[in-house]
Scaffold this active site. Structure first.
Site, PDB file in Angstrom:
ATOM      1  N   HIS A  50      38.627 -64.459  28.844  1.00  0.00           N
ATOM      2  CA  HIS A  50      37.578 -64.611  29.861  1.00  0.00           C
ATOM      3  C   HIS A  50      36.440 -65.508  29.394  1.00  0.00           C
ATOM      4  O   HIS A  50      35.525 -65.813  30.175  1.00  0.00           O
ATOM      5  CB  HIS A  50      37.072 -63.233  30.328  1.00  0.00           C
ATOM      6  CG  HIS A  50      36.144 -62.544  29.375  1.00  0.00           C
ATOM      7  ND1 HIS A  50      36.524 -61.470  28.606  1.00  0.00           N
ATOM      8  CD2 HIS A  50      34.846 -62.762  29.082  1.00  0.00           C
ATOM      9  CE1 HIS A  50      35.498 -61.057  27.874  1.00  0.00           C
ATOM     10  NE2 HIS A  50      34.466 -61.829  28.150  1.00  0.00           N
ATOM     11  N   ASP A  93      43.547 -60.275  27.536  1.00  0.00           N
ATOM     12  CA  ASP A  93      42.283 -60.994  27.393  1.00  0.00           C
ATOM     13  C   ASP A  93      42.181 -61.576  25.980  1.00  0.00           C
ATOM     14  O   ASP A  93      41.400 -61.116  25.143  1.00  0.00           O
ATOM     15  CB  ASP A  93      41.121 -60.048  27.699  1.00  0.00           C
ATOM     16  CG  ASP A  93      39.802 -60.773  27.902  1.00  0.00           C
ATOM     17  OD1 ASP A  93      39.815 -62.022  27.921  1.00  0.00           O
ATOM     18  OD2 ASP A  93      38.777 -60.085  28.041  1.00  0.00           O
ATOM     19  N   SER A 192      31.211 -60.991  23.905  1.00  0.00           N
ATOM     20  CA  SER A 192      32.590 -61.261  24.288  1.00  0.00           C
ATOM     21  C   SER A 192      33.284 -62.164  23.285  1.00  0.00           C
ATOM     22  O   SER A 192      32.698 -63.125  22.785  1.00  0.00           O
ATOM     23  CB  SER A 192      32.634 -61.955  25.648  1.00  0.00           C
ATOM     24  OG  SER A 192      32.326 -61.079  26.683  1.00  0.00           O
TER      25      SER A 192
END
Length: 247
Positions: A50, A93, A192
């Site tokens: 992402h 992911d 992230s």
């Protein structure tokens, strides 16, 4: 249901300059930090899928984003996103960023090892997560790398906790839950793509937690566990790319 991309370290401490030398900051085309990452080979940085929001550069060798000392800014040559990835919260992911030249380990840059085979962490195993994300829900990203200890949460406990808050929710495949539940330690927006580290090995990638607004994660006292991609479930995929194959 809203999910928020993992970004900031909550209730952690500044990482010592001589530790976690595998950490990378992923920058966009404007030079802004968008995600964390970690160096896993001479020319590959691992991060979250992402984070594919126009990543252009990676910064290696410096825990302090605004400092120019010993910092290597490298333009990304290619990227390999897992072919099954569709959106955050649905699994897969994971992404690799290819560098144009080989990076030689030195006093400020090192690789981190990955699992050699599929593995399952036991509940309550102690890990670390690091990043440049926010240090509270309403804060800003930080310039100094921060790290915090988190404990692994069993998959059934994790599933039950999420389902209680989000009826009908099912955890995606191949994830690890750790931190952010019954504790005020974990990650937030901006972390992230960073690693979940267990005994010096990267076992997870920061993926998501639960949102309390359009783009705001409930980072200080989340009521569901933080979710990471389980790297050990992608060993064969990683090896194919390492050997020059496509994702």
């Amino acid at each position: 249901m809203l999910l928020v991309l993992g970004s900031e370290i909550i209730n952690g401490q500044i990482a010592p300059d001589n530790e976690m030398l595998y950490m990378a900051s992923v920058l966009d085309n404007r030079g802004y930090h968008i995600c964390g990452g970690f160096l896993v080979s001479e020319n590959l940085v691992m991060t979250a899928a992402h984070c594919d929001v126009n990543p252009r550069y990676v910064v290696l060798g410096n825990h302090h984003l605004r400092s120019d000392t010993d910092k290597s800014v490298i333009q990304i040559a290619d990227k390999y996103k897992h072919p099954y990835y569709r959106k955050v919260g649905s699994g897969y992911d994971i992404m690799l960023l290819k560098l144009p030249t080989l990076v030689q380990p030195n006093k400020t840059i090192q690789f981190i090892r990955l699992p050699l085979r599929e593995m399952t962490l036991k509940e309550n195993e102690k890990c670390q997560v690091a990043g440049w994300g926010k240090i509270n829900t309403y804060g800003n990203v930080v310039d100094d790398l921060r790290v915090v200890d988190v404990s692994v949460i069993g998959p059934q406990v994790c599933q039950n906790a999420w389902a209680q808050k989000v009826p009908g929710y099912k955890l995606p495949p191949n994830v690890i839950c750790a931190g952010g539940y019954n504790t005020n330690k974990g990650f937030c927006q901006g972390d992230s793509g960073g690693p979940l580290v267990y005994k010096g090995m990267a076992v997870g990638i920061v993926s998501y937690n639960k949102a309390i607004g359009e783009n705001l994660g409930q980072c200080d006292y989340p009521d569901v566990p933080n979710v990471y991609t389980d790297i050990s479930k992608y060993v064969n995929w990683f090896r194919r790319i390492l050997q020059g194959g496509k994702s």
